[in-house]
Design a protein around this motif. Structure first.
Motif, PDB file in Angstrom:
ATOM      1  N   LYS A 279      49.087  64.354  33.143  1.00  0.00           N
ATOM      2  CA  LYS A 279      49.443  62.940  33.115  1.00  0.00           C
ATOM      3  C   LYS A 279      50.912  62.731  33.488  1.00  0.00           C
ATOM      4  O   LYS A 279      51.673  62.062  32.792  1.00  0.00           O
ATOM      5  CB  LYS A 279      49.153  62.338  31.742  1.00  0.00           C
ATOM      6  CG  LYS A 279      47.678  62.382  31.361  1.00  0.00           C
ATOM      7  CD  LYS A 279      47.426  61.747  30.006  1.00  0.00           C
ATOM      8  CE  LYS A 279      45.933  61.796  29.658  1.00  0.00           C
ATOM      9  NZ  LYS A 279      45.649  61.204  28.327  1.00  0.00           N
ATOM     10  N   ARG A 280      51.285  63.333  34.611  1.00  0.00           N
ATOM     11  CA  ARG A 280      52.667  63.253  35.070  1.00  0.00           C
ATOM     12  C   ARG A 280      52.718  62.771  36.510  1.00  0.00           C
ATOM     13  O   ARG A 280      51.888  63.151  37.325  1.00  0.00           O
ATOM     14  CB  ARG A 280      53.338  64.632  34.971  1.00  0.00           C
ATOM     15  CG  ARG A 280      54.820  64.625  35.355  1.00  0.00           C
ATOM     16  CD  ARG A 280      55.447  65.997  35.205  1.00  0.00           C
ATOM     17  NE  ARG A 280      55.016  66.917  36.254  1.00  0.00           N
ATOM     18  CZ  ARG A 280      54.296  68.021  36.047  1.00  0.00           C
ATOM     19  NH1 ARG A 280      53.891  68.327  34.826  1.00  0.00           N
ATOM     20  NH2 ARG A 280      53.963  68.811  37.044  1.00  0.00           N
ATOM     21  N   GLU A 281      53.704  61.939  36.825  1.00  0.00           N
ATOM     22  CA  GLU A 281      53.895  61.469  38.196  1.00  0.00           C
ATOM     23  C   GLU A 281      55.054  62.220  38.834  1.00  0.00           C
ATOM     24  O   GLU A 281      56.116  62.378  38.221  1.00  0.00           O
ATOM     25  CB  GLU A 281      54.177  59.968  38.230  1.00  0.00           C
ATOM     26  CG  GLU A 281      54.350  59.438  39.648  1.00  0.00           C
ATOM     27  CD  GLU A 281      54.594  57.950  39.707  1.00  0.00           C
ATOM     28  OE1 GLU A 281      53.623  57.201  39.926  1.00  0.00           O
ATOM     29  OE2 GLU A 281      55.765  57.533  39.535  1.00  0.00           O
ATOM     30  N   GLU A 282      54.831  62.700  40.052  1.00  0.00           N
ATOM     31  CA  GLU A 282      55.864  63.393  40.798  1.00  0.00           C
ATOM     32  C   GLU A 282      56.168  62.604  42.065  1.00  0.00           C
ATOM     33  O   GLU A 282      55.255  62.119  42.739  1.00  0.00           O
ATOM     34  CB  GLU A 282      55.417  64.818  41.139  1.00  0.00           C
ATOM     35  CG  GLU A 282      55.186  65.659  39.896  1.00  0.00           C
ATOM     36  CD  GLU A 282      54.778  67.087  40.227  1.00  0.00           C
ATOM     37  OE1 GLU A 282      54.470  67.353  41.405  1.00  0.00           O
ATOM     38  OE2 GLU A 282      54.774  67.920  39.314  1.00  0.00           O
ATOM     39  N   LYS A 283      57.446  62.488  42.399  1.00  0.00           N
ATOM     40  CA  LYS A 283      57.865  61.700  43.538  1.00  0.00           C
ATOM     41  C   LYS A 283      58.466  62.587  44.622  1.00  0.00           C
ATOM     42  O   LYS A 283      59.071  63.621  44.331  1.00  0.00           O
ATOM     43  CB  LYS A 283      58.891  60.647  43.109  1.00  0.00           C
ATOM     44  CG  LYS A 283      58.351  59.647  42.100  1.00  0.00           C
ATOM     45  CD  LYS A 283      59.409  58.634  41.715  1.00  0.00           C
ATOM     46  CE  LYS A 283      58.861  57.630  40.705  1.00  0.00           C
ATOM     47  NZ  LYS A 283      59.895  56.624  40.310  1.00  0.00           N
TER      48      LYS A 283
END
Length: 236
Positions: free
Chosen positions: A59-63
Motif C-alpha cells: 500500500k505504497r505509492e512510488e513516484k
C-alpha cells in the motif's frame, strides 16, 4: 524486476496531447479506430513523463519522472527511458536491453525477447505497430465515457489471459476522435492523454506526459549503450 516491468509496460502503452472538448459523440469503435489510425504514422516519439505507481502488497505509492524516446521498427522497437527521479536508464536497440543504475555502478543486460516473454509481448506488439487494439483487446467506456475535459475514457481488457496486463484505462483526445469522425485522416500522433495500467497483482501505474514530439527524426544511436569504465555488468 517486478516494479521495473510494471513501469516499462505502463510507459510503452502511454502518451498524450493537449485535451480538447468533444463536439460530437463517438462510439467505442470510433475511439479505438481513431487511436489506431493516428498512431500508425508515428515512427518516433519523444516526451517527458511523470509516473505514479501504487504497490498493492505494501500500500505504497512510488513516484518517478524523466524523458522517454521510442522508435518503431520492422518487427521490433527501440526505446530509451531516462529517469531523473530515481536516477536510472532503461535502453533497448530492439534486441538487447540495458538497465543502468548509475548510483550502484551496475548495468543489467538481457535480451528483449526474454524481457517481453510470458505474455508481455502484447505491449511490445502494439508499440511496434505489429499489433492493434481491436484485435488484442476488448474495449468499453469507463463510466459515461468522458473525463471532465470532454475527452474519451476507455477500458481495455486483453482478449487472452495476460500475466502483466489485467486492464488498461486510456484517456483519448476528443479532438483527434472528432477529426476522424468528420472524415479527416488524423495526423500522425500518439493521442493518449493519460493511461492507467492494472496488473494481476492489483498494482496500479498511472503515467502523465508533456512536451510530446512525434516524428522528429530520432537517431538510432540514442538506443545503444556502452557501460562506463568501472561499472559492473550483470547478464540475465
Amino acid at each position: 524486476m517486478r516494479k521495473l516491468m510494471i513501469s516499462i509496460f505502463a510507459i510503452l502503452l502511454s502518451s498524450c496531447i493537449t485535451p480538447a472538448f468533444a463536439a460530437s459523440t463517438a462510439t467505442v469503435r470510433d475511439v479505438v479506430t481513431a487511436l489506431e489510425k493516428s498512431y500508425s504514422g508515428a515512427n518516433d516519439i519523444q516526451a517527458s513523463f511523470i509516473q505514479r505507481a501504487t504497490i498493492a502488497a505494501v500500500k505504497r505509492e512510488e513516484k518517478g519522472a524523466g524523458e522517454l524516446l521510442i522508435k518503431k521498427g520492422a518487427g521490433n522497437a527501440m526505446f530509451r527511458f531516462d529517469y531523473t527521479k530515481p536516477r536510472q536508464s532503461i535502453i533497448s536497440n530492439g534486441k538487447t536491453v540495458w538497465y543502468y543504475l548509475p548510483e550502484n555502478r551496475q548495468v543489467m543486460v538481457m535480451s528483449t525477447s526474454s524481457l517481453f516473454a510470458g505474455g508481455n509481448a502484447i505491449a511490445m506488439s502494439y508499440l511496434t505497430g505489429l499489433g492493434n487494439i481491436s484485435r488484442d483487446f476488448s474495449a468499453q467506456f469507463v463510466g459515461n465515457g468522458r473525463d471532465k475535459n470532454g475527452n474519451y475514457v476507455i477500458a481495455l481488457t486483453p482478449k487472452r489471459s495476460n500475466p502483466s496486463v489485467a486492464k488498461l484505462e486510456l484517456t483519448v483526445s476528443a479532438s483527434i476522435v472528432n477529426s476522424f469522425m468528420a472524415g479527416r485522416t488524423p495526423k500522425s500522433s500518439f493521442p493518449i492523454i493519460a493511461s492507467v495500467l492494472y496488473d494481476n497483482m492489483g498494482n496500479r501505474t498511472m503515467i502523465e506526459y508533456s512536451n510530446i514530439r512525434v516524428n522528429s527524426g530520432i537517431s538510432s544511436s540514442k538506443f545503444s549503450f556502452r557501460p562506463p569504465a568501472g561499472v559492473e555488468v550483470i547478464k540475465r
